[in-house]
Design an enzyme around this catalytic site. Structure first.
Site, PDB file in Angstrom:
ATOM      1  N   CYS A  56       0.843  -1.189   0.000  1.00 37.92           N
ATOM      2  CA  CYS A  56       0.000   0.000   0.000  1.00 37.92           C
ATOM      3  C   CYS A  56       0.890   1.255   0.000  1.00 37.92           C
ATOM      4  O   CYS A  56       2.069   1.200   0.362  1.00 37.92           O
ATOM      5  CB  CYS A  56      -0.863   0.036   1.256  1.00 37.92           C
ATOM      6  N   GLU A  58       0.940   3.638   2.036  1.00 41.83           N
ATOM      7  CA  GLU A  58       1.470   3.960   3.365  1.00 41.83           C
ATOM      8  C   GLU A  58       2.795   3.239   3.614  1.00 41.83           C
ATOM      9  O   GLU A  58       3.695   3.788   4.251  1.00 41.83           O
ATOM     10  CB  GLU A  58       0.477   3.567   4.460  1.00 41.83           C
ATOM     11  N   ARG A  84     -11.219  10.208  -4.858  1.00 41.58           N
ATOM     12  CA  ARG A  84     -11.825   9.457  -3.748  1.00 41.58           C
ATOM     13  C   ARG A  84     -11.557  10.074  -2.381  1.00 41.58           C
ATOM     14  O   ARG A  84     -12.135   9.634  -1.393  1.00 41.58           O
ATOM     15  CB  ARG A  84     -11.353   8.004  -3.778  1.00 41.58           C
ATOM     16  N   CYS A  93      -1.562  -2.218   7.212  1.00 41.70           N
ATOM     17  CA  CYS A  93      -0.845  -0.957   7.384  1.00 41.70           C
ATOM     18  C   CYS A  93      -0.980  -0.436   8.810  1.00 41.70           C
ATOM     19  O   CYS A  93      -0.031   0.118   9.365  1.00 41.70           O
ATOM     20  CB  CYS A  93      -1.345   0.081   6.393  1.00 41.70           C
TER      21      CYS A  93
HETATM   22 ZN   LIG Z   1      -2.575  -0.910   3.601  1.00 41.96          ZN
END
Ligand SMILES: [Zn+2]
Length: 137
Positions: A56, A58, A84, A93
């Site tokens: 991801c 992050e 979004r 995460c």
């Molecule tokens: Zn994530």
């Protein structure tokens, strides 16, 4: 759960939104993240989607920060492409961010209701990895 109120880092949201608008492409890069370092610097990144579990945004931003010599983050936010807005971190995460940066604040919520919350608030009754690393011998 605590109910702390902390001023929201709107500059950080805009940094992530700018990357989401200008750098996300196709299915591989659909999320942007921005993190505020303790010294005030902002680091940005996008996700690297892959069906095997690509990271991801992050998590990419954590590595990107380290590559710039930034090892402590104060605040993080993720923003989705195609307008979004702010997207909360997934479960993986949340765990990683808590283990890396126990004092991190995470921007969550939508529109006029964005707010900063301690990462620990996103994982009540959490497993803290560091608490279980028993001394060898
Ligand atoms: Zn994530």
């Amino acid at each position: 759960m605590t109910s702390q109120t902390h001023p929201v880092d709107h500059e950080l949201i805009e940094a992530a939104a700018h990357v989401a608008r200008t750098r996300c492409r196709g299915d591989n890069h659909t999320m942007a993240a921005a993190a505020r370092a303790l010294d005030g610097r902002i680091v940005t990144a996008v996700n690297a989607y892959h069906f095997t579990g690509g990271p991801c945004a992050e998590l990419v931003v954590v590595g990107a920060a380290a590559a710039q010599g930034v090892y402590e983050l104060a605040t993080i936010v993720a923003v989705g492409d195609r307008g979004r807005g702010v997207v909360p971190p997934c479960g993986r995460c949340r765990q990683v961010l808590l283990d890396y940066f126990p004092g991190l604040r995470v921007i969550v919520g939508a529109g006029d209701h964005v707010r900063e919350v301690p990462v620990a608030d996103l994982l009540p009754e959490t497993y803290v990895w560091a608490d279980h690393q028993l001394d060898a011998g």
